[in-house]
Design a protein around this motif. Structure first.
Motif, PDB file in Angstrom:
ATOM      1  N   VAL A  79      44.968  51.235  26.309  1.00 33.99           N
ATOM      2  CA  VAL A  79      46.181  50.431  26.444  1.00 33.99           C
ATOM      3  C   VAL A  79      46.851  50.725  27.789  1.00 33.99           C
ATOM      4  N   PRO A  80      47.140  49.715  28.602  1.00 35.92           N
ATOM      5  CA  PRO A  80      46.642  48.348  28.490  1.00 35.92           C
ATOM      6  C   PRO A  80      45.227  48.249  29.039  1.00 35.92           C
ATOM      7  N   SER A  81      44.478  47.318  28.543  1.00 36.73           N
ATOM      8  CA  SER A  81      43.110  47.123  29.025  1.00 36.73           C
ATOM      9  C   SER A  81      43.130  46.447  30.394  1.00 36.73           C
ATOM     10  N   GLN A  82      42.173  46.859  31.225  1.00 34.18           N
ATOM     11  CA  GLN A  82      42.065  46.308  32.572  1.00 34.18           C
ATOM     12  C   GLN A  82      40.636  45.806  32.796  1.00 34.18           C
ATOM     13  N   PRO A  83      40.457  44.833  33.670  1.00 28.09           N
ATOM     14  CA  PRO A  83      39.089  44.323  33.913  1.00 28.09           C
ATOM     15  C   PRO A  83      38.101  45.416  34.304  1.00 28.09           C
ATOM     16  N   GLY A  84      38.561  46.443  35.016  1.00 30.97           N
ATOM     17  CA  GLY A  84      37.695  47.554  35.400  1.00 30.97           C
ATOM     18  C   GLY A  84      37.237  48.402  34.232  1.00 30.97           C
ATOM     19  N   ASP A  85      37.832  48.180  33.062  1.00 29.53           N
ATOM     20  CA  ASP A  85      37.399  48.906  31.862  1.00 29.53           C
ATOM     21  C   ASP A  85      36.150  48.272  31.248  1.00 29.53           C
ATOM     22  N   SER A  86      35.761  47.127  31.723  1.00 30.61           N
ATOM     23  CA  SER A  86      34.566  46.455  31.205  1.00 30.61           C
ATOM     24  C   SER A  86      33.342  47.321  31.461  1.00 30.61           C
ATOM     25  N   ALA A  87      32.709  47.759  30.393  1.00 28.64           N
ATOM     26  CA  ALA A  87      31.597  48.709  30.472  1.00 28.64           C
ATOM     27  C   ALA A  87      31.038  48.881  29.073  1.00 28.64           C
ATOM     28  N   VAL A  88      29.966  49.653  28.967  1.00 29.76           N
ATOM     29  CA  VAL A  88      29.468  50.065  27.658  1.00 29.76           C
ATOM     30  C   VAL A  88      30.093  51.423  27.334  1.00 29.76           C
ATOM     31  N   TYR A  89      30.606  51.546  26.122  1.00 27.95           N
ATOM     32  CA  TYR A  89      31.224  52.789  25.677  1.00 27.95           C
ATOM     33  C   TYR A  89      30.369  53.419  24.585  1.00 27.95           C
ATOM     34  N   PHE A  90      30.013  54.671  24.811  1.00 28.43           N
ATOM     35  CA  PHE A  90      29.218  55.422  23.838  1.00 28.43           C
ATOM     36  C   PHE A  90      30.077  56.490  23.183  1.00 28.43           C
TER      37      PHE A  90
END
Lengths: 112, 111
Positions: free
Chosen positions: A78-89
């Protein structure tokens, strides 16, 4: 049989909103949990962790919650940002072992 | 700066050939790990080592071997490559505990 499960292969959220990524585990002997983030063509990088003796750990925009009775953890961004776009393991450690067991990953897409 | 490097970044090989993937770390970490990443399976542990001359099998070790002759290197060998071993391979190291540092990966295609 997978001991660490991420049942959502993908998640899309709008920029500025909350992202919630979930992880379930089956082995009650896991004592430490971690989240890793992976961009394409790169290795995973450590994001945040939590010990089994805690129920919450926060680091900036990232918070991990652990519910031991439900054998469930979640990662909130929070808050989400476009740079957070990724795969999360999601990953877990079994007692004194030094190796980690990983989930199958969730692809997060943050839409601008 | 300390780092962990994998080579090659990309490899295409034929079925039945022996292939070795390199992993080199300058962190002086005792613990090293090899994982493979496949869609729907996430990261699965192949082999790991807690120190020189120590090696252990992981969840998906069949068809793979490792050796640890020094602290810096843990090469992964595919004895006779199979199409099922087409994957992205990640090496990682840690000083202890859970602090993994991953390499950038090797994409292996077996044709």
């Amino acid at each position: 049989d997978q001991q660490v499960k991420q049942n959502s292969p993908s998640l899309s959220v709008q920029e500025g909103r909350i992202s919630i990524l979930n992880c379930d585990y089956t082995n009650s002997m896991f004592d430490y949990f971690l989240w890793y983030k992976k961009y394409p063509a790169e290795g995973p990088t450590f994001l945040i962790s939590i010990s089994s003796i805690k129920d919450k750990n926060e680091d900036g925009r990232f918070t991990v919650f652990l519910n031991k009775s439900a054998k469930h953890l979640s990662l909130h961004i929070v808050p989400s940002q476009p740079g957070d776009s990724a795969v999360y393991f999601c990953a877990a450690r079994l007692g004194s072992a030094r190796q980690l067991t990983f989930g199958s990953g969730t692809q997060l897409t943050v839409l601008p | 700066d300390a780092e962990i490097t994998q080579s090659p970044r990309h490899k295409i090989t034929e079925t039945g050939r022996q292939v070795t993937l390199a992993c080199h770390q300058t962190w002086n970490h005792n613990n090293m790990f090899w994982y493979r990443q496949d869609l729907g399976h996430g990261l699965r542990l192949i082999h790991y080592s807690y120190g020189v001359h120590d090696t252990n099998k992981g969840e998906v070790s069949d068809g793979y071997s490792v050796s640890r002759s020094n602290t810096e290197d843990l090469p992964l060998t595919l004895e006779s490559a199979a199409s099922s071993q087409t994957s992205v391979y990640f090496c990682a190291s840690s000083p202890g505990g859970v602090g993994y540092t991953f390499g950038s990966g090797t994409r292996l295609t077996v044709v």
